[in-house]
Design a protein around this motif. Structure first.
Motif, PDB file in Angstrom:
ATOM      1  N   ALA A 120       2.070   1.948 -12.949  1.00  0.00           N
ATOM      2  CA  ALA A 120       1.734   1.663 -12.176  1.00  0.00           C
ATOM      3  C   ALA A 120       2.876   0.643 -10.875  1.00  0.00           C
ATOM      4  O   ALA A 120       2.887   1.390 -10.148  1.00  0.00           O
ATOM      5  N   LYS A 121       4.315   0.126 -11.573  1.00  0.00           N
ATOM      6  CA  LYS A 121       5.001  -0.038 -10.725  1.00  0.00           C
ATOM      7  C   LYS A 121       5.913   0.907 -10.440  1.00  0.00           C
ATOM      8  O   LYS A 121       5.870   0.224  -8.637  1.00  0.00           O
ATOM      9  N   LEU A 122       6.022   1.989 -10.353  1.00  0.00           N
ATOM     10  CA  LEU A 122       6.403   2.963  -9.605  1.00  0.00           C
ATOM     11  C   LEU A 122       5.617   3.638  -8.338  1.00  0.00           C
ATOM     12  O   LEU A 122       6.323   3.677  -7.530  1.00  0.00           O
ATOM     13  N   PHE A 123       4.154   3.400  -8.580  1.00  0.00           N
ATOM     14  CA  PHE A 123       3.804   3.898  -7.798  1.00  0.00           C
ATOM     15  C   PHE A 123       2.890   3.626  -6.397  1.00  0.00           C
ATOM     16  O   PHE A 123       3.584   3.127  -5.376  1.00  0.00           O
ATOM     17  N   LEU A 124       2.956   1.738  -6.572  1.00  0.00           N
ATOM     18  CA  LEU A 124       2.675   0.594  -5.952  1.00  0.00           C
ATOM     19  C   LEU A 124       4.147   0.659  -5.021  1.00  0.00           C
ATOM     20  O   LEU A 124       4.200   0.436  -4.369  1.00  0.00           O
TER      21      LEU A 124
END
Length: 251
Positions: A120-124
């Motif tokens: 999720a952090k990579l996506f954001l």
């Protein structure tokens, strides 16, 4: 979710018939197809039919102005995959689609063996989400299952990604899957709170996973073998459900 030759458009749409840092296309598996493998084509948009495409770097250079002229109203671009992979054409596709006037959205390909919060952090950190964009999408497919994992653990991780992204962006993501994978891995009623983007090809009407039977589908990926002017090679064709209210302003 596939140059110098531009394909020309010629088909008529009928509503309702209608892991590593080196990514391999085989990672992104797709629902079983029928024996009909002939490419389909998209005609210009009419009568509030909302047509879209979804792309990644596999499509190569895209003429987004020609995509818009073809009547395509929205586009989803692959942003990230797993914990580390960023699609090399994502930013270029995002800017091109936005500048051409298409409604834009971004998706993440989920890997079961990677930490959901790190994903999720990579996506954001990479997705260029702005007000008026389509909600982010979590792509759930058999190609993302690595090693052994129980349905309960998979669902827990999927919900962790969805809830984290929702909390950070203030918008509910959409879940992309097909009915067979969904029925095998996705049974938690909480998932029904998220809109469904369903994939099924060669049918008059898509079948949705049981969790979404009451809500139905929001977007239908109806073919992965489409041609559209402005795109190199074949792209995924998508239809926004005409019976659903628009969640963004398309035009």
């Amino acid at each position: 979710m596939r140059g110098s030759l531009i394909w020309v458009i010629c088909f008529g749409l009928i509503l309702f018939s209608c892991g590593s840092n080196e990514e391999s296309k085989t990672v992104e598996s797709t629902p079983p197809q029928t024996e009909n493998t002939a490419p389909e084509t998209i005609e210009k948009n009419e009568n509030q039919t909302r047509l879209g495409i979804d792309v990644s770097h596999f499509q190569g250079d895209i003429d987004w102005n020609e995509i818009k002229e073809a009547g395509i109203l929205f586009a989803y671009d692959k942003a990230t995959q797993g914990e580390t992979y960023v699609d090399p054409d994502y930013k270029e596709n995002h800017i091109g689609a936005k500048n051409a006037g298409l409604v834009h959205g971004s998706y993440h390909f989920f890997m079961s063996n990677d930490d959901p919060i790190k994903q999720a952090k990579l996506f954001l950190a990479n997705a260029l989400y702005e007000k008026g964009d389509l909600p982010p999408v979590l792509d759930l497919e058999s190609g993302g299952i690595k090693g052994e994992i129980t349905r309960e653990e998979f669902e827990k991780n999927v919900l962790a990604w969805l809830e984290y992204v929702e909390a950070e962006l203030g918008v509910k993501p959409i879940v992309y899957t097909n009915h067979s994978f969904g029925d095998q891995y996705l049974s938690d009623g909480k998932l029904a709170e998220y809109h469904l983007w369903v994939a099924e090809y060669g049918v008059d009407k898509p079948k949705v996973p049981k969790v979404w039977e009451e809500q139905g589908w929001l977007i239908w990926q109806r073919t992965e073998r489409g041609t559209v002017e402005g795109a190199i090679g074949q792209v995924d064709h998508d239809l926004y459900n005409p019976e659903k209210p628009a969640i963004v302003e398309f035009e």
